[in-house]
Design a protein around this motif. Structure first.
Motif, PDB file in Angstrom:
ATOM      1  N   ASP A 315      -7.399 -11.155  -0.006  1.00  0.00           N
ATOM      2  CA  ASP A 315      -6.310 -10.308  -0.488  1.00  0.00           C
ATOM      3  C   ASP A 315      -4.966 -10.669   0.129  1.00  0.00           C
ATOM      4  O   ASP A 315      -3.972  -9.976  -0.104  1.00  0.00           O
ATOM      5  CB  ASP A 315      -6.622  -8.836  -0.194  1.00  0.00           C
ATOM      6  N   TYR A 317      -2.013 -12.516  -0.214  1.00  0.00           N
ATOM      7  CA  TYR A 317      -1.374 -13.233  -1.307  1.00  0.00           C
ATOM      8  C   TYR A 317      -0.333 -14.242  -0.830  1.00  0.00           C
ATOM      9  O   TYR A 317       0.108 -15.078  -1.580  1.00  0.00           O
ATOM     10  CB  TYR A 317      -0.702 -12.251  -2.270  1.00  0.00           C
ATOM     11  N   VAL A 318       0.081 -14.117   0.397  1.00  0.00           N
ATOM     12  CA  VAL A 318       1.202 -14.938   0.842  1.00  0.00           C
ATOM     13  C   VAL A 318       0.943 -16.430   0.689  1.00  0.00           C
ATOM     14  O   VAL A 318       1.765 -17.151   0.144  1.00  0.00           O
ATOM     15  CB  VAL A 318       1.590 -14.577   2.283  1.00  0.00           C
ATOM     16  N   SER A 320      -1.177 -17.870  -1.241  1.00  0.00           N
ATOM     17  CA  SER A 320      -2.074 -18.180  -2.349  1.00  0.00           C
ATOM     18  C   SER A 320      -1.451 -19.012  -3.451  1.00  0.00           C
ATOM     19  O   SER A 320      -2.141 -19.748  -4.131  1.00  0.00           O
ATOM     20  CB  SER A 320      -2.614 -16.874  -2.935  1.00  0.00           C
ATOM     21  N   ASP A 346      -1.514  -0.204  -1.586  1.00  0.00           N
ATOM     22  CA  ASP A 346      -1.532  -1.628  -1.328  1.00  0.00           C
ATOM     23  C   ASP A 346      -0.346  -2.057  -0.487  1.00  0.00           C
ATOM     24  O   ASP A 346       0.736  -1.532  -0.609  1.00  0.00           O
ATOM     25  CB  ASP A 346      -1.512  -2.381  -2.660  1.00  0.00           C
ATOM     26  N   SER A 347      -0.581  -3.014   0.352  1.00  0.00           N
ATOM     27  CA  SER A 347       0.506  -3.461   1.207  1.00  0.00           C
ATOM     28  C   SER A 347       0.291  -4.907   1.610  1.00  0.00           C
ATOM     29  O   SER A 347      -0.480  -5.201   2.504  1.00  0.00           O
ATOM     30  CB  SER A 347       0.580  -2.597   2.467  1.00  0.00           C
ATOM     31  N   PRO A 348       0.938  -5.813   0.899  1.00  0.00           N
ATOM     32  CA  PRO A 348       0.688  -7.217   1.196  1.00  0.00           C
ATOM     33  C   PRO A 348       1.118  -7.621   2.596  1.00  0.00           C
ATOM     34  O   PRO A 348       0.598  -8.591   3.144  1.00  0.00           O
ATOM     35  CB  PRO A 348       1.505  -7.943   0.130  1.00  0.00           C
ATOM     36  N   TRP A 349       2.057  -6.892   3.173  1.00  0.00           N
ATOM     37  CA  TRP A 349       2.463  -7.262   4.530  1.00  0.00           C
ATOM     38  C   TRP A 349       1.377  -6.933   5.529  1.00  0.00           C
ATOM     39  O   TRP A 349       1.259  -7.568   6.561  1.00  0.00           O
ATOM     40  CB  TRP A 349       3.775  -6.574   4.888  1.00  0.00           C
ATOM     41  N   TRP A 350       0.627  -5.917   5.235  1.00  0.00           N
ATOM     42  CA  TRP A 350      -0.517  -5.595   6.084  1.00  0.00           C
ATOM     43  C   TRP A 350      -1.643  -6.584   5.832  1.00  0.00           C
ATOM     44  O   TRP A 350      -2.339  -7.011   6.745  1.00  0.00           O
ATOM     45  CB  TRP A 350      -0.940  -4.150   5.799  1.00  0.00           C
ATOM     46  N   GLN A 351      -1.793  -6.996   4.591  1.00  0.00           N
ATOM     47  CA  GLN A 351      -2.885  -7.911   4.274  1.00  0.00           C
ATOM     48  C   GLN A 351      -2.684  -9.302   4.859  1.00  0.00           C
ATOM     49  O   GLN A 351      -3.624 -10.072   4.973  1.00  0.00           O
ATOM     50  CB  GLN A 351      -3.055  -7.995   2.744  1.00  0.00           C
ATOM     51  N   GLN A 352      -1.463  -9.619   5.199  1.00  0.00           N
ATOM     52  CA  GLN A 352      -1.235 -10.921   5.824  1.00  0.00           C
ATOM     53  C   GLN A 352      -1.123 -10.803   7.340  1.00  0.00           C
ATOM     54  O   GLN A 352      -0.964 -11.806   8.027  1.00  0.00           O
ATOM     55  CB  GLN A 352       0.053 -11.556   5.284  1.00  0.00           C
TER      56      GLN A 352
ATOM     57  N   SER B  32       4.523   1.506  -3.501  1.00  0.00           N
ATOM     58  CA  SER B  32       3.245   0.850  -3.239  1.00  0.00           C
ATOM     59  C   SER B  32       2.528   0.513  -4.543  1.00  0.00           C
ATOM     60  O   SER B  32       1.883  -0.527  -4.668  1.00  0.00           O
ATOM     61  CB  SER B  32       2.376   1.763  -2.373  1.00  0.00           C
ATOM     62  N   GLN B  85       5.549 -10.765  -2.345  1.00  0.00           N
ATOM     63  CA  GLN B  85       4.099 -10.934  -2.321  1.00  0.00           C
ATOM     64  C   GLN B  85       3.680 -12.329  -1.898  1.00  0.00           C
ATOM     65  O   GLN B  85       2.672 -12.506  -1.253  1.00  0.00           O
ATOM     66  CB  GLN B  85       3.518 -10.656  -3.721  1.00  0.00           C
ATOM     67  N   THR B  86       4.417 -13.308  -2.309  1.00  0.00           N
ATOM     68  CA  THR B  86       3.924 -14.669  -2.126  1.00  0.00           C
ATOM     69  C   THR B  86       4.893 -15.487  -1.275  1.00  0.00           C
ATOM     70  O   THR B  86       6.061 -15.141  -1.103  1.00  0.00           O
ATOM     71  CB  THR B  86       3.765 -15.387  -3.484  1.00  0.00           C
ATOM     72  N   TRP B  87       4.364 -16.563  -0.806  1.00  0.00           N
ATOM     73  CA  TRP B  87       5.176 -17.488  -0.023  1.00  0.00           C
ATOM     74  C   TRP B  87       6.332 -18.021  -0.853  1.00  0.00           C
ATOM     75  O   TRP B  87       7.456 -18.159  -0.392  1.00  0.00           O
ATOM     76  CB  TRP B  87       4.279 -18.621   0.477  1.00  0.00           C
ATOM     77  N   ILE B 245       4.187  -1.261   3.613  1.00  0.00           N
ATOM     78  CA  ILE B 245       4.473   0.008   2.929  1.00  0.00           C
ATOM     79  C   ILE B 245       3.436   1.047   3.309  1.00  0.00           C
ATOM     80  O   ILE B 245       3.720   2.246   3.371  1.00  0.00           O
ATOM     81  CB  ILE B 245       4.520  -0.203   1.393  1.00  0.00           C
TER      82      ILE B 245
END
Lengths: 676, 255
Positions: A315, A317-318, A320, A346-352, B32, B85-87, B245
């Motif tokens: 999960d 995404y950074v 990916s 959802d929190s992509p910053w937490w997921q990375q 979120s 979200q992505t790099w 978030i």
């Protein structure tokens, strides 16, 4: 050297620390060595050396290099103009590459650094220096510019860059002058800034042209921006690595720290002629890796650094996408990391985040290498015991779980245990629960709960793992595995306080770290011995049917006869069938028809079951970074599938933050806001 | 001549629209949800709320990428933007800190990456909003991280171009700096820090002190706008960025 799952959490903690404040926090037992950080590294790159031991081999001290970035500096510094593939210089490859001399490359990179410095905050380098006193940075820019302009070694390739660079220096000086002489005059600053930024905007194309003109051969290519950042600390790294001479060495990187770590892993790999790395062996662990090179670089890396592992959380995404579409490729052996974000938001910053990686890795290691959290059904309630922070035992009681899914639970500290052991628990009818746990001052404590907690009963054995089973408070069986690898069997009478003499059970694992579980089916008792090495077979010991109080090992089965029997939970009444969790975290209940029902769950997992009301109720609990309950309710003989318990308000055991993710709670606040 | 004030002076400014903790929490949940939409994972919204439209930007390979949504109920409308979200979004959008003067708001200097992203969805968002019958329903703008910057730009855009949308409040969470002080912040804040008639008077920038993204890009050339609502506390999700978030939602919980 294969990937070591039990080491990964520690290594991840070290890797992610490199992108935090310095001095970085070290895991327990690790010593911080040379630190490389500071404002002179314009990209924000920073690194440190450290040494310590890893769980896979606690008797050997290893050394590690962790590379990361100061994020607030890095993000403005890096730009899309820097994201292009650039030939990895020969001096990194140890003579295997192409593309010019080290001196030439260094010069070129200095020019690049000078071009990038102003980008760190357009206009800032002059304005910021003038206003905030960052004269040192300003001088560095000027020095780099002068060297690039004056040094004939960059001819003829830097001609175009020089053409843009000269005006840049002039405009930067104008900006400085405007900032100093007309401080606070917006129009003058704007005018100077506009001219300056116009020059900056011209530079990327000039730089690209310069690099393209000097590219030769088809050697591996790396990201220009990350490589430039790496060169800023390379000399310091080579100075620092001498502490690891002749030692096992790890190169670590998390997220944006992984790209320079991939370059460093090649740079410091042993066994090459020039330059010669002093380390005896090298492994690399990347977490949430961002690709740094092309497929040629990946294959070169695989050859030079065969023991490189890239742990990727699905999960996250950074890293990916869409690296491959830009010609980038991941390096190292890919190690997928599973885990469930316990929150609906959802929190992509937490997921990375590094600590999420660490948590999941710890869960994974716990799942494979430590006993389950203890869970026990007592009447309609479910009691869960886990190891909390500071070795505190934590207890949750889930009431009414099987009746109406109304959940009440709150963590409670129950006591302290030692080391990495977890408690054991057993049910005594509808209202009574037994808890056993190693105590820090020696002995195993056994405690009875029947509405309130009784005092600890102490069994005088230093245990690394315990298991218990009981038919009444006067008839308790406790099996303890000692630190020395002895398996001891006790009988307890909690009413009288009597503890029998220990009986030794043969240990088929010699002195390997081991956990034990006890399971009772009708009057039969089973002891399951599980080594911490997940690759080793499990032994199941069955006690004689009606003499289980007199522990004679009758049968012993080794190996893993079914894939599910990695984790044994409770046993369904009748024939000894198991609720079991497999290595891939699937729970299975073998049905009579042979159709195993499985479901993916989070880990680590506790299982509990009872056979009340004429049927089997089984409950599995997945405990992740926070808490999540996943229930499998099996009413009678019917399968009711998986139910996620409704999110409820609970206290985060780590941070103490009250979190309520229920729909009711969300609606209540929205109502207060006038949104409903 | 205007001197550059310290950023902290904004917090004490008068507010035309008071800060509402319940609204902040719910809008953070909406922010979120825009991440969930990108990842196509399940949403949890207050009862009666639903996503009525999404808007997308085209990446360099022509793929349509969800970047935000319009959420509606019978009581209000919310325009929400997600963060990075992505790099690739980091590289192309967040790292592009060149100044830019947008076509839609001349004379004002903002970050080129944010402007580029905003411009790529601007018309699509306005088409969606133009199709909504607001009635008495207010419009809230919100976003986290990059989404906070986009919400700020949208608020500035609608004010600068006299759009008829009933923008009632803007709440951003963990927003980076968006534009220059000299032009953009002056405009947004109404020259004096938070003029009661300025956009800032109904804009709240919720920020955790340890959130690294709120430090990007470095000052003093770039400047935060709107009224700062500091969010103290720590969570298990902080990591090294304190930016998720999820952590904002936890700390905003008014219960």
């Amino acid at each position: 050297m294969a990937y070591q799952s039990q080491d990964a959490s520690t290594l991840c903690a070290i890797a992610s620390a490199a992108s935090g404040p310095f001095p970085p926090a070290m895991p327990s037992g690790w010593t911080l060595g040379t630190q490389i950080s500071g404002s002179s590294y314009l990209s924000g790159i920073q690194a440190f050396f450290c040494s310590g031991t890893l769980p896979s081999n606690p008797s050997v001290t290893v050394y590690a290099l962790s590379i990361g970035f100061n994020r607030p500096v890095f993000f403005p510094w890096y730009s899309s103009a820097m994201q292009f593939l650039y030939p990895l210089p020969a001096y990194i490859l140890g003579g295997q590459g192409s593309s010019g001399s080290a001196a030439f490359d260094e010069q070129r990179l200095m020019l690049a650094a000078a071009r990038m410095a102003p980008v760190s905050s357009p206009g800032d380098l002059g304005l910021d220096a003038a206003i905030s006193g960052g004269e040192e940075l300003a001088r560095e820019l000027e020095m780099l510019g002068r060297r690039a302009l004056d040094d004939a070694s960059v001819e003829p390739d830097a001609a175009r860059a020089r053409g843009a660079f000269g005006p840049l220096i002039r405009d930067w000086r104008s900006l400085k002058f405007a900032a100093r002489s007309r401080r606070g005059d917006p129009a003058a600053l704007q005018s100077a800034m506009a001219a300056y930024n116009e020059r900056i905007a011209e530079l990327p194309q000039s730089l690209r042209a310069m690099v393209a003109a000097t590219t030769t051969g088809s050697g591996p290519n790396v990201d220009f921006g990350f490589f430039t950042a790496y060169t800023q600390i390379r000399t310091a790294l080579w100075n620092g690595i001498t502490v690891a001479s002749g030692q096992a060495f790890y190169v670590l990187g998390h997220n944006i720290g992984a790209p320079p770590a991939q370059i460093a892993a090649i740079d410091f790999s042993p066994g090459r002629s020039s330059p010669t790395s002093p380390v005896a062996s090298l492994q690399a662990y990347y977490f949430g890796q961002i690709a740094v090179g092309d497929s040629n670089f990946a294959s070169t890396s695989a050859t030079i650094v065969p023991n490189a592992y890239a742990v990727q959380y699905a999960d996250d995404y950074v890293p990916s996408q869409p690296q491959s579409e830009y010609g980038y490729a991941l390096t190292g052996q890919q190690i997928p990391l599973s885990g469930t974000n316990p929150d609906p938001y959802d929190s992509p910053w937490w997921q990375q985040a590094g600590n999420l990686y660490c948590q999941f890795l710890e869960d994974q290691a716990s799942f494979l290498n430590t006993p389950t959290p203890a869970a026990v059904m007592s009447g309609g309630d479910l009691h869960l015991f886990v190891r909390g922070s500071h070795d505190q035992i934590r207890h949750q009681r889930v009431s009414g779980l099987l009746r109406d899914s109304r959940v009440w639970y709150a963590w409670k500290e129950l006591g302290t245990m030692s080391g990495d052991a977890v408690p054991a628990a057993a049910s005594l009818g509808d209202r009574r629960v037994l808890l056993a746990a190693p105590l820090p001052l020696g002995g195993v404590g056994v405690r009875l709960f029947d509405g309130y907690w009784h005092r600890w009963h102490i069994v005088p054995v230093m245990a690394a793992s315990v298991a218990l089973s009981a038919t009444s408070p006067a008839d308790v069986v406790l099996v303890a595995v000692t630190d020395e690898g002895e398996i001891l069997h006790f009988r307890l009478d909690l009413e009288s306080g009597a503890v029998s003499k220990p009986v030794r059970i043969a240990n088929p694992y010699d002195r390997e770290p081991l956990s034990v579980e006890l399971h009772r089916v009708d009057e039969r008792l089973f002891a399951v011995l599980r080594p911490k090495d997940a690759a080793r077979p499990i032994h199941t010991i069955a006690y004689e049917d009606d003499v289980w109080r007199n522990p004679t090992m009758l049968t012993e089965s080794s190996g893993q006869p079914e894939p599910h029997h990695v984790r044994l939970g409770s046993i369904v009444r009748g024939e000894p069938r198991f609720l079991a969790i497999s290595a891939d975290r699937r729970l299975a209940i073998p049905e009579s028809g042979g159709d195993d029902r499985t479901a993916l769950i989070a880990a680590p997992v506790a299982l509990a079951a009872n056979d009340a009301a004429g049927g089997m109720h089984g409950v599995a609990l997945g405990v992740t970074a926070e808490l999540r309950l996943v229930a499998n309710l099996r009413d009678g003989h019917g399968w009711r599938g998986w139910n996620e318990l409704p999110p409820g308000r609970f206290e985060d055991p780590v941070a103490g933050v009250i979190r309520d993710r229920s729909q009711r709670h969300l609606d209540e606040i929205a109502r207060r806001a006038g949104l409903i | 001549m205007t001197s550059i004030p310290a950023e902290t002076t904004l917090a004490a400014a008068p507010a035309a629209v008071p800060y509402n903790a319940n609204l902040a929490y719910t809008l953070a949940v909406f922010s979120s949800a825009t991440y969930n939409l990108y990842q196509q994972s399940p949403l949890q919204l207050p009862t009666g709320w639903s996503v009525t439209s999404q808007f997308f930007y085209d990446d360099v390979f022509g793929n349509s990428i969800s970047i935000g949504a319009v959420l509606e109920s019978s009581t209000a409308v919310t325009l929400a933007f997600r963060g990075t979200q992505t790099w690739q979004e980091m590289v192309i959008t967040d790292c592009n800190v060149f100044p830019s003067t947008p076509d839609w708001m001349q004379y004002y200097s903002i970050l080129a990456g944010f402007n580029s992203m905003y411009v790529s969805i601007r018309q699509a968002v306005m088409n969606i909003l133009n199709g909504i019958t607001f009635g008495t329903r207010p419009l809230y703008l919100t976003g986290h991280s990059l989404g906070g910057a986009l919400a700020t730009l949208a608020a500035a855009d609608y004010a600068a171009n006299a759009a008829s949308y009933p923008v009632t409040a803007v709440y951003t969470f963990g927003s980076p700096r968006v534009g220059s002080y000299i032009t953009f912040a002056e405009y947004y804040n109404g020259v004096t820090p938070v003029n009661p008639n300025s956009i800032s008077s109904y804009t709240y920038r919720v920020a955790r002190p340890s959130d690294v993204v709120t430090l990007i890009p470095p000052g003093p050339l770039y400047y935060h706008v709107s009224q700062l609502e500091t969010l103290p506390g720590t969570t298990a999700q902080d990591g090294l960025t304190s930016h998720s978030i999820d952590s904002y939602i936890s700390l905003l919980d008014p219960a």
